[in-house]
Design an enzyme around this catalytic site. Structure first.
Site, PDB file in Angstrom:
ATOM      1  CG  ASP A  38      12.379  17.412  49.618  1.00  0.00           C
ATOM      2  OD1 ASP A  38      13.287  17.373  50.481  1.00  0.00           O
ATOM      3  OD2 ASP A  38      11.171  17.413  49.913  1.00  0.00           O
ATOM      4  CG  ASN A  68      17.585  24.564  53.546  1.00  0.00           C
ATOM      5  OD1 ASN A  68      17.802  24.535  52.343  1.00  0.00           O
ATOM      6  ND2 ASN A  68      16.600  23.841  54.089  1.00  0.00           N
TER       7      ASN A  68
HETATM    8  C1  FPP Z   1      16.819  18.633  50.395  1.00  0.00           C
HETATM    9  O1  FPP Z   1      16.934  17.374  50.975  1.00  0.00           O
HETATM   10  C2  FPP Z   1      18.082  19.127  49.891  1.00  0.00           C
HETATM   11  C3  FPP Z   1      18.755  20.232  50.370  1.00  0.00           C
HETATM   12  C4  FPP Z   1      18.263  21.039  51.489  1.00  0.00           C
HETATM   13  C5  FPP Z   1      20.018  20.701  49.830  1.00  0.00           C
HETATM   14  C6  FPP Z   1      20.310  20.413  48.399  1.00  0.00           C
HETATM   15  C7  FPP Z   1      21.757  20.204  48.272  1.00  0.00           C
HETATM   16  C8  FPP Z   1      22.365  19.363  47.397  1.00  0.00           C
HETATM   17  C9  FPP Z   1      21.643  18.639  46.355  1.00  0.00           C
HETATM   18  C10 FPP Z   1      23.809  19.112  47.476  1.00  0.00           C
HETATM   19  C11 FPP Z   1      24.750  20.126  47.013  1.00  0.00           C
HETATM   20  C12 FPP Z   1      24.287  21.120  46.033  1.00  0.00           C
HETATM   21  C13 FPP Z   1      25.072  21.593  45.050  1.00  0.00           C
HETATM   22  C14 FPP Z   1      24.563  22.680  44.159  1.00  0.00           C
HETATM   23  C15 FPP Z   1      26.397  21.081  44.802  1.00  0.00           C
HETATM   24  P1  FPP Z   1      16.532  17.186  52.488  1.00  0.00           P
HETATM   25  O2  FPP Z   1      17.769  17.220  53.293  1.00  0.00           O
HETATM   26  O3  FPP Z   1      15.493  18.195  52.872  1.00  0.00           O
HETATM   27  O4  FPP Z   1      15.913  15.750  52.458  1.00  0.00           O
HETATM   28  P2  FPP Z   1      14.764  15.166  53.394  1.00  0.00           P
HETATM   29  O5  FPP Z   1      13.530  15.992  53.118  1.00  0.00           O
HETATM   30  O6  FPP Z   1      14.636  13.766  52.920  1.00  0.00           O
HETATM   31  O7  FPP Z   1      15.255  15.277  54.801  1.00  0.00           O
END
Ligand code: FPP
Length: 240
Positions: free
Chosen positions: A19, A67
């Site tokens: 996250d 998501n």
């Molecule tokens: C949460 O951060 C992250 C995600 C919803 C997606 C995770 C994806 C990756 C790490 C990139 C690609 C993955 C792979 C396996 C190559 P957020 O967007 O919810 O952050 P925030 O809470 O700060 O808005």
């Protein structure tokens, strides 16, 4: 992930709620996708750290069922990142004999992503040094719904008696029944929530929550999480 036998204080299975990508980008005045891009680099770092420490299974919450409600452009960007990762990083998995597996409602993903996933999953299926599991279109409740449907089908077909259903029956109908439950759950960016991740499997897992945002969570941070785990005393509800 390594062929070495894991030491007692090394978790066999680490699960991560990655996250904070969006906040990382916002702090720098960058588009959210830049945060996800840096997050993908942290994915590589986590895989390396597991290999070095002897962690056998690594499960990453890469895309939840929730998501899908994000803006279309962000979803498209995440799917593109995933495709690129599968295309460019598959060689790392071959080099290290790491098997790729997926957990979730994979049928929901775009065909182009499914195609890459299937290719890498098939190509790495015989490797046993470690297992990388990507949770994609994954929800803990959705997994329990899917398991319940499968169990009810067996009951209806007369191959399973209702009285015979126990905890092992539920475990056996989850997406990856042969994978041991996580020993350690890591969550970055400070939220104290499970966010619908591995609800059944995390029952006895140790939790490690850090304020570090996922794009900044690299090998050193991973080692700190492992060192915290090594100091834990697991009782599984008993006394000692
Ligand atoms: C949460 O951060 C992250 C995600 C919803 C997606 C995770 C994806 C990756 C790490 C990139 C690609 C993955 C792979 C396996 C190559 P957020 O967007 O919810 O952050 P925030 O809470 O700060 O808005």
């Amino acid at each position: 992930m390594s062929s070495k036998e894991p030491k007692a204080q090394i978790p066999r299975h680490v699960a991560i709620i990655m996250d904070g990508n969006g906040r990382w980008a916002k702090q720098r005045g960058l588009p959210r996708l830049k945060g996800h891009e840096q997050g993908a680099e942290s994915v590589r770092a986590a895989i390396r750290a597991c290999r070095e420490a002897g962690v056998k299974y690594l499960t990453l919450y890469a895309f939840s069922v929730e998501n899908w409600s994000r803006p279309r452009a962000e979803i498209a960007g995440l799917m593109r990142l995933l495709r690129t990762f599968l295309r460019d990083r598959a060689q790392d998995l071959h080099d290290d004999h790491v098997r790729l597996r997926v957990a979730g409602r994979i049928g929901d993903l775009p065909a182009s992503v499914r195609k890459e996933l299937t290719r890498v999953v098939d190509e790495t299926a015989s490797y046993r040094a470690g297992t990388l599991i990507l949770a994609l279109s994954y929800g803990g409740r959705a997994e329990l719904v899917d398991a319940t449907r499968a169990i009810v089908n067996e009951v209806t077909a007369g191959t399973l008696a209702p009285d015979a259903i126990d905890e092992a029956t539920i475990s056996a109908h989850l997406y990856l029944p042969d994978v041991p439950d996580p020993d350690l759950l890591i969550r970055t960016s400070g939220e104290m929530r499970l966010s619908n991740f591995l609800l059944w499997q995390l029952s006895y897992s140790e939790l490690y929550v850090t304020d570090v945002l996922w794009p900044d969570f690299r090998e050193e941070e991973f080692r700190m999480a492992l060192s915290s785990y090594a100091g834990r005393h697991r009782r599984f509800g008993g006394v000692s």
